[in-house]
Design a protein around this motif. Structure first.
Motif, PDB file in Angstrom:
ATOM      1  N   VAL A 148       3.988   1.437 -13.629  1.00  0.00           N
ATOM      2  CA  VAL A 148       2.806   0.668 -14.011  1.00  0.00           C
ATOM      3  C   VAL A 148       3.245  -0.767 -14.269  1.00  0.00           C
ATOM      4  CG1 VAL A 148       0.972   0.338 -15.714  1.00  0.00           C
ATOM      5  CG2 VAL A 148       1.621   2.655 -15.017  1.00  0.00           C
ATOM      6  N   LEU A 149       2.697  -1.704 -13.503  1.00  0.00           N
ATOM      7  CA  LEU A 149       2.975  -3.116 -13.661  1.00  0.00           C
ATOM      8  C   LEU A 149       1.693  -3.782 -14.139  1.00  0.00           C
ATOM      9  CD1 LEU A 149       4.752  -3.707 -10.200  1.00  0.00           C
ATOM     10  CD2 LEU A 149       5.802  -2.978 -12.359  1.00  0.00           C
ATOM     11  N   ALA A 150       1.696  -4.374 -15.326  1.00  0.00           N
ATOM     12  CA  ALA A 150       0.477  -4.936 -15.913  1.00  0.00           C
ATOM     13  C   ALA A 150       0.713  -6.374 -16.354  1.00  0.00           C
ATOM     14  CB  ALA A 150       0.009  -4.093 -17.093  1.00  0.00           C
ATOM     15  N   ASP A 151      -0.106  -7.277 -15.858  1.00  0.00           N
ATOM     16  CA  ASP A 151       0.015  -8.703 -16.160  1.00  0.00           C
ATOM     17  C   ASP A 151      -0.945  -9.057 -17.293  1.00  0.00           C
ATOM     18  OD1 ASP A 151       0.593 -11.382 -16.081  1.00  0.00           O
ATOM     19  OD2 ASP A 151       0.248 -11.615 -13.936  1.00  0.00           O
ATOM     20  N   GLU A 152      -0.393  -9.387 -18.460  1.00  0.00           N
ATOM     21  CA  GLU A 152      -1.178  -9.705 -19.661  1.00  0.00           C
ATOM     22  C   GLU A 152      -2.296  -8.678 -19.856  1.00  0.00           C
ATOM     23  OE1 GLU A 152      -1.946 -13.813 -20.773  1.00  0.00           O
ATOM     24  OE2 GLU A 152      -0.953 -14.459 -18.928  1.00  0.00           O
ATOM     25  N   PRO A 153      -1.943  -7.423 -20.080  1.00  0.00           N
ATOM     26  CA  PRO A 153      -2.935  -6.340 -20.107  1.00  0.00           C
ATOM     27  C   PRO A 153      -3.988  -6.458 -21.194  1.00  0.00           C
ATOM     28  CG  PRO A 153      -0.827  -5.573 -20.957  1.00  0.00           C
ATOM     29  CD  PRO A 153      -0.581  -6.916 -20.351  1.00  0.00           C
ATOM     30  N   THR A 154      -3.714  -7.161 -22.297  1.00  0.00           N
ATOM     31  CA  THR A 154      -4.679  -7.192 -23.400  1.00  0.00           C
ATOM     32  C   THR A 154      -5.406  -8.521 -23.529  1.00  0.00           C
ATOM     33  OG1 THR A 154      -3.038  -7.927 -25.037  1.00  0.00           O
ATOM     34  CG2 THR A 154      -3.247  -5.551 -24.671  1.00  0.00           C
ATOM     35  N   ARG A 155      -5.283  -9.365 -22.528  1.00  0.00           N
ATOM     36  CA  ARG A 155      -5.946 -10.671 -22.618  1.00  0.00           C
ATOM     37  C   ARG A 155      -7.453 -10.495 -22.760  1.00  0.00           C
ATOM     38  NH1 ARG A 155      -4.872 -14.513 -17.714  1.00  0.00           N
ATOM     39  NH2 ARG A 155      -6.191 -12.940 -16.733  1.00  0.00           N
ATOM     40  N   GLY A 156      -8.026 -11.132 -23.757  1.00  0.00           N
ATOM     41  CA  GLY A 156      -9.467 -11.063 -23.998  1.00  0.00           C
ATOM     42  C   GLY A 156      -9.897  -9.905 -24.869  1.00  0.00           C
ATOM     43  N   MET A 157      -8.969  -9.024 -25.258  1.00  0.00           N
ATOM     44  CA  MET A 157      -9.323  -7.885 -26.104  1.00  0.00           C
ATOM     45  C   MET A 157      -9.269  -8.261 -27.578  1.00  0.00           C
ATOM     46  SD  MET A 157      -7.359  -4.603 -24.463  1.00  0.00           S
ATOM     47  CE  MET A 157      -7.476  -4.186 -22.724  1.00  0.00           C
ATOM     48  N   SER A 158      -9.996  -7.503 -28.391  1.00  0.00           N
ATOM     49  CA  SER A 158      -9.902  -7.660 -29.842  1.00  0.00           C
ATOM     50  C   SER A 158      -8.529  -7.181 -30.293  1.00  0.00           C
ATOM     51  CB  SER A 158     -10.981  -6.827 -30.531  1.00  0.00           C
ATOM     52  OG  SER A 158     -10.707  -5.441 -30.362  1.00  0.00           O
ATOM     53  N   PHE A 164       0.829  -1.214   0.000  1.00  0.00           N
ATOM     54  CA  PHE A 164       0.000   0.000   0.000  1.00  0.00           C
ATOM     55  C   PHE A 164       0.857   1.255   0.000  1.00  0.00           C
ATOM     56  CE2 PHE A 164       0.569  -0.677   4.582  1.00  0.00           C
ATOM     57  CZ  PHE A 164       0.815   0.608   5.047  1.00  0.00           C
ATOM     58  N   GLU A 165       2.026   1.191   0.637  1.00  0.00           N
ATOM     59  CA  GLU A 165       2.900   2.356   0.655  1.00  0.00           C
ATOM     60  C   GLU A 165       3.534   2.564  -0.723  1.00  0.00           C
ATOM     61  OE1 GLU A 165       4.588   5.739   1.816  1.00  0.00           O
ATOM     62  OE2 GLU A 165       3.186   4.563   3.021  1.00  0.00           O
ATOM     63  N   ARG A 166       3.875   1.482  -1.411  1.00  0.00           N
ATOM     64  CA  ARG A 166       4.397   1.612  -2.773  1.00  0.00           C
ATOM     65  C   ARG A 166       3.329   2.214  -3.686  1.00  0.00           C
ATOM     66  NH1 ARG A 166       8.071  -3.954  -3.564  1.00  0.00           N
ATOM     67  NH2 ARG A 166       8.465  -4.205  -1.325  1.00  0.00           N
ATOM     68  N   ALA A 167       2.078   1.804  -3.469  1.00  0.00           N
ATOM     69  CA  ALA A 167       0.977   2.371  -4.260  1.00  0.00           C
ATOM     70  C   ALA A 167       0.832   3.867  -3.999  1.00  0.00           C
ATOM     71  CB  ALA A 167      -0.324   1.642  -3.943  1.00  0.00           C
ATOM     72  N   ARG A 168       0.954   4.272  -2.744  1.00  0.00           N
ATOM     73  CA  ARG A 168       0.856   5.689  -2.405  1.00  0.00           C
ATOM     74  C   ARG A 168       1.953   6.505  -3.089  1.00  0.00           C
ATOM     75  NH1 ARG A 168      -0.182   5.506   4.155  1.00  0.00           N
ATOM     76  NH2 ARG A 168      -2.416   4.981   4.092  1.00  0.00           N
ATOM     77  N   ARG A 169       3.089   5.867  -3.293  1.00  0.00           N
ATOM     78  CA  ARG A 169       4.224   6.564  -3.902  1.00  0.00           C
ATOM     79  C   ARG A 169       4.195   6.517  -5.427  1.00  0.00           C
ATOM     80  NH1 ARG A 169       9.583   5.984  -0.110  1.00  0.00           N
ATOM     81  NH2 ARG A 169       8.544   6.298   1.902  1.00  0.00           N
ATOM     82  N   GLY A 170       3.131   5.933  -5.984  1.00  0.00           N
ATOM     83  CA  GLY A 170       2.959   5.999  -7.433  1.00  0.00           C
ATOM     84  C   GLY A 170       3.130   4.711  -8.181  1.00  0.00           C
ATOM     85  N   LEU A 171       3.096   3.572  -7.485  1.00  0.00           N
ATOM     86  CA  LEU A 171       3.178   2.279  -8.167  1.00  0.00           C
ATOM     87  C   LEU A 171       1.773   1.725  -8.369  1.00  0.00           C
ATOM     88  CD1 LEU A 171       5.724  -0.565  -7.583  1.00  0.00           C
ATOM     89  CD2 LEU A 171       3.282  -1.088  -7.743  1.00  0.00           C
ATOM     90  N   CYS A 172       1.448   1.378  -9.592  1.00  0.00           N
ATOM     91  CA  CYS A 172       0.120   0.855  -9.933  1.00  0.00           C
ATOM     92  C   CYS A 172       0.260  -0.545 -10.497  1.00  0.00           C
ATOM     93  CB  CYS A 172      -0.555   1.772 -10.945  1.00  0.00           C
ATOM     94  SG  CYS A 172      -2.197   1.197 -11.463  1.00  0.00           S
ATOM     95  N   LEU A 173      -0.366  -1.519  -9.854  1.00  0.00           N
ATOM     96  CA  LEU A 173      -0.355  -2.911 -10.314  1.00  0.00           C
ATOM     97  C   LEU A 173      -1.699  -3.259 -10.927  1.00  0.00           C
ATOM     98  CD1 LEU A 173       0.851  -5.824 -10.444  1.00  0.00           C
ATOM     99  CD2 LEU A 173      -0.100  -6.169  -8.137  1.00  0.00           C
ATOM    100  N   VAL A 174      -1.681  -3.771 -12.165  1.00  0.00           N
ATOM    101  CA  VAL A 174      -2.886  -4.284 -12.821  1.00  0.00           C
ATOM    102  C   VAL A 174      -2.727  -5.801 -12.884  1.00  0.00           C
ATOM    103  CG1 VAL A 174      -4.369  -4.212 -14.865  1.00  0.00           C
ATOM    104  CG2 VAL A 174      -3.049  -2.189 -14.202  1.00  0.00           C
ATOM    105  N   PRO A 175      -3.313  -6.533 -11.940  1.00  0.00           N
ATOM    106  CA  PRO A 175      -3.101  -7.981 -11.875  1.00  0.00           C
ATOM    107  C   PRO A 175      -3.827  -8.719 -12.985  1.00  0.00           C
ATOM    108  CG  PRO A 175      -4.707  -7.308 -10.241  1.00  0.00           C
ATOM    109  CD  PRO A 175      -4.196  -6.037 -10.870  1.00  0.00           C
TER     110      PRO A 175
END
Length: 228
Positions: A157-167, A84-95
């Motif tokens: 920004v950390l994104a795990d398979e960000p486009t899965r299921g997209m056209s 949560f502290e990493r998130a406050r400092r600007g880290l965004c995880l998209v699981p």
């Protein structure tokens, strides 16, 4: 929507793993993984299921603890810093899963993150829908809006398979958006998206919890003659 670079708050510093080890009970998932993700810049973690790429993202985010090694951000060891502290400092995880609140509407999901839907015009007609009723690709769009929104001021920004299921069209648009961010962007993918071959990005390929290749996209493609 214009794909101008999306401004973020300075300063930007690289995010690194140094000889990171992660254990799930008696099993070790990462065996001394070292990598550096530049900021701003695009880094892609490649690997099959079970290779350790998702665990690597979670370790960077602080979602799973290290059993050895360190996470360094802004030149400081943040290994013991909670997620949560990493998130406050600007880290965004998209699981890869559970990235939206399914019982809330799309609008409510976006409002919680101070995000908007303008990155994906398709969401305009879905704002009143429960997020849990959307397709997998649409849910990814909602989740990514949080990372893309200038109001979140994401530095990482950390994104795990960000486009899965997209056209294919939506996926290409998503990669363009992510590449336009003035941030440290780390993607976990099973395969290198062809749209990224023409961009300068860093590639780390993992296998069984260890890095087996590190280099730029051109170097990775040169090792595979059949790569488009």
């Amino acid at each position: 929507m214009t794909l101008a670079r999306i401004s973020r708050l300075p300063p930007l510093s690289p995010l690194s793993l140094r000889h990171a080890r992660v254990r799930y009970g008696p099993l070790e998932a990462l065996h001394g993984v070292s990598l550096t993700a530049p900021a701003p810049g695009l880094t892609v973690l490649l690997g099959r299921n079970g290779s350790g790429r998702t665990t690597t993202l979670r370790a960077l985010a602080g979602v799973v603890p290290l059993s050895g090694g360190a996470v360094v951000w802004d030149g400081t060891d943040v290994t013991g810093m909670p997620a949560f502290e990493r998130a406050r400092r600007g880290l965004c995880l998209v699981p890869d899963r559970r990235a939206v609140f399914g019982s809330l509407t799309v609008r409510e999901n976006l409002d919680l993150a101070s995000a908007d839907h303008t990155f994906y015009p398709h969401l305009e007609t879905l704002l009143a829908r429960r997020a849990g009723t959307l397709s997998g690709g649409e849910q990814r769009m909602v989740a990514l809006c949080r990372a893309l929104s200038t109001s979140t001021q994401a530095r990482v920004v950390l994104a795990d398979e960000p486009t899965r299921g997209m056209s294919p069209a939506a996926a290409a648009h998503t990669y363009e958006l992510l590449a336009s961010l003035d941030a440290c962007v780390v993607l976990a993918e099973q395969r290198l998206p062809p749209v990224l071959l023409g961009r300068r990005a860093f590639v780390y390929e993992l296998s069984r919890g260890a890095v087996v290749f590190a280099g730029e996209t051109g170097e990775w493609a040169a090792r595979r003659p059949g790569t488009p």
